[in-house]
Design an enzyme around this catalytic site. Structure first.
Site, PDB file in Angstrom:
ATOM      1  CD  GLU A 188     -18.818 -13.944  26.119  1.00  5.92           C
ATOM      2  OE1 GLU A 188     -17.549 -15.007  25.217  1.00  5.92           O
ATOM      3  OE2 GLU A 188     -18.296 -14.321  27.427  1.00  5.92           O
ATOM      4  CG  ASN A 229     -24.209 -13.021  30.617  1.00  3.65           C
ATOM      5  OD1 ASN A 229     -24.733 -11.933  31.608  1.00  3.65           O
ATOM      6  ND2 ASN A 229     -23.272 -14.472  30.647  1.00  3.65           N
ATOM      7  CG  HIS A 265     -15.428 -11.159  33.277  1.00  6.12           C
ATOM      8  ND1 HIS A 265     -14.894 -11.794  33.932  1.00  6.12           N
ATOM      9  CD2 HIS A 265     -16.637 -11.871  32.354  1.00  6.12           C
ATOM     10  CE1 HIS A 265     -15.581 -13.139  34.386  1.00  6.12           C
ATOM     11  NE2 HIS A 265     -16.187 -13.070  33.319  1.00  6.12           N
ATOM     12  CD  GLU A 294     -19.650 -14.859  33.123  1.00  8.84           C
ATOM     13  OE1 GLU A 294     -18.195 -14.734  32.363  1.00  8.84           O
ATOM     14  OE2 GLU A 294     -20.299 -15.264  32.412  1.00  8.84           O
ATOM     15  CG  ASP A 296     -13.472 -11.488  37.235  1.00  9.48           C
ATOM     16  OD1 ASP A 296     -13.331 -10.765  36.224  1.00  9.48           O
ATOM     17  OD2 ASP A 296     -13.062 -12.792  37.163  1.00  9.48           O
TER      18      ASP A 296
END
Ligand code: XIL
Length: 378
Positions: A188, A229, A265, A294, A296
Site C-alpha cells: 500500500e 501489493n 477488496h 486479498e 473479498d
C-alpha cells in the site's frame, strides 16, 4: 453445480444428464440447500445416488484447491481460529492450497515493543501450512499500517529507520527462509491519485525506501518471490498507473522485484474492475508475475438474493481475470466465512463479503468461483 464425478472430474449433472440430475435432487435445489457440509458440498443421504448411477459416479466434494490447476487457491488465516476452531480449520485444509497470515506476520503484532518479537502465531501458521502442503505468502514487511509505535511515531532519524527496516526484513525473512513462497515486501505505497503515500517510510527515507527494501529482501531469502501489493489497483486507473510506472522503473533499475499483488477488496457499491484482465496483462508484460492477494466483495448488509448474485458476478470477474492471464499465479481470498471477516469492523454497515456465509455454507459467489475455475480447466 459443485458435484463432480470422482473418476473423470466432470460435473455430476453433466455426467448423469439433466434428467438424472433432477431425479437425485441436484438441480432445482437452492444453493444453500445443496451445500451443507463445512468441507464443501456433499450429497445428503436422502438424495444419495442409487442404482440409476454408473458404479464410477461416486460424487465427491469439489475443493477449490483441486480445481485451480497450476494456480494456488488460498485464503487469509486468522491466527485465533487456526487449530482452535475445528470447523474453520477443517475447511481451511480441505479447500485451500495457500495461506496468508491475516495479521500474525505484520510488524506491529509481531514486535509491539522494540526487540520483543513474539513469533508464536506466525510459527504456528507456517507449521500448519507445511503439514498441510500449503504455500505461504508472507504478509507484510514494509507497510504504513499496523506498525509498532516505535516506528510509527516518527522519532527515528533517517539512518536509524533505515537500519531498523533492514534488520526487520532480515529477522523475519531469515526466520522463515526457504518456507515462504512469496513476500509482500512493500504494501500500500500509493495514494488514490497514483502519487506516493506519505507514510513514515516515504517521509523519513524518501522514494528510495522501496528499492532498498527489495534489495534487502532478496539478500535475506534469494528464493522468495518479492512482491509489491496494493488495493484499488485492480482496474486501470490513476493509482494502478502510478504502480505500473514504479514497477517499470524498478525493473529497469535492476531492482529484484518478482511480482505485483492486487488485493481486490471490492465493494458492490463501486463499479466492478471491468478492465482487470487487461490491467494484469500490462503488468505481466513488464516481466513480473501477478496474483490476486486479498479478494473479498463487501456489500451493504443485510444481503439479499440479488446482492449475492451480483457479488458472485464480481468474484467471477476477478477469477476470470486471473485465469486468463498466464502470469497470474494464484488467488487468495481474505478469509473464509462472513462470520470472521475483517469487513464489518472496518467498514460499518458493510459485510457478507466472503465465499461462505456465517454458518459456513457456500454462497452463490462460491459457485461462481467454481464455475470460473472449472471453465478455465477445460
Ligand atoms: C486487515 C485484517 O484483516 C484485519 O484483521 C486487521 O485489523 C487490519 O488489517 N489490506 C491489507 C491487509 O494488506 O493486511 C488488511 O488486513 C486488509 C487491507
Amino acid at each position: 453445480m459443485r458435484f463432480r464425478n470422482g473418476s473423470r472430474g466432470s460435473t455430476l449433472a453433466v455426467r448423469l444428464g439433466l434428467a438424472a440430475a433432477v431425479s437425485i435432487g441436484l438441480v432445482g435445489c437452492g444453493s444453500q440447500a445443496a451445500t451443507s457440509s463445512p468441507a464443501g458440498p456433499s450429497l445428503s443421504p436422502s438424495v444419495a445416488p442409487t442404482a440409476t448411477l454408473a458404479p464410477t459416479a461416486t460424487p465427491v466434494p469439489v475443493n477449490l484447491k483441486d480445481i485451480s490447476g497450476t494456480r494456488y487457491f488460498g485464503t487469509a488465516v486468522n491466527d485465533r481460529l487456526l487449530g482452535s476452531d475445528a470447523e474453520f480449520t477443517k475447511l481451511l485444509n480441505a479447500q485451500f492450497s495457500q495461506v496468508t497470515a491475516e495479521n500474525a506476520m505484520k510488524w506491529g503484532p509481531l514486535e509491539p515493543t522494540q526487540g520483543n518479537i513474539d513469533w508464536t502465531a506466525a510459527d504456528a501458521l507456517v507449521a500448519s501450512a507445511q503439514a498441510n502442503g500449503q504455500k505461504v505468502r508472507g504478509h507484510t514487511l514494509v507497510w504504513h499500517s499496523q506498525l509498532p509505535t516505535f516506528i510509527s511515531d516518527g522519532h527515528l532519524t533517517k539512518a536509524q529507520l533505515n537500519d531498523t527496516v533492514k534488520a526487520h526484513i532480515e529477522a523475519e525473512m531469515g526466520r522463515y527462509k526457504g518456507k515462504i513462497y512469496a513476500w509482500d515486501v512493500v504494501n500500500e505505497a500509493f495514494n488514490d491519485d497514483g502519487t506516493m503515500r506519505q507514510s513514515v517510510f516515504e517521509t523519513t527515507l524518501g522514494d528510495g525506501y522501496i528499492a532498498d527494501a527489495f534489495r534487502w529482501a532478496h539478500a535475506a531469502d534469494p528464493a522468495a518471490k518479492l512482491y509489491i501489493n496494493d488495493y484499488d489497483t485492480d482496474d486501470i486507473n490513476p493509482k494502478s498507473d502510478g504502480l505500473y510506472a514504479l514497477v517499470k522503473k524498478l525493473k529497469a533499475d535492476g531492482v529484484p522485484i518478482d511480482g505485483v499483488g492486487f488485493q481486490a477488496h471490492l465493494d458492490l457499491e463501486n463499479n466492478p474492475p471491468a478492465k482487470m484482465a487487461e490491467n494484469l496483462q500490462r503488468f505481466a508484460a513488464l516481466g513480473v508475475e501477478v496474483a490476486i492477494t486479498e479478494l473479498d466483495v463487501r456489500l451493504a448488509t443485510p444481503s439479499t438474493p440479488d446482492k449475492l448474485k451480483t457479488q458472485a458476478d464480481y468474484y467471477k470477474l476477478v477469477v476470470e481475470a486471473c485465469v486468463s492471464t498466464p502470469a497470474c499465479v494464484g488467488i487468495t481470498v481474505w478469509g473464509i466465512s462472513d462470520r470472521d471477516s475483517w469487513v464489518p469492523m472496518t467498514f460499518p454497515g458493510k459485510g457478507d463479503a466472503d465465499l461462505y456465509d456465517a454458518s459456513f455454507k457456500t454462497k452463490p459467489a462460491y459457485d461462481a468461483v467454481v464455475q470460473a475455475l472449472e471453465a478455465a480447466a477445460k
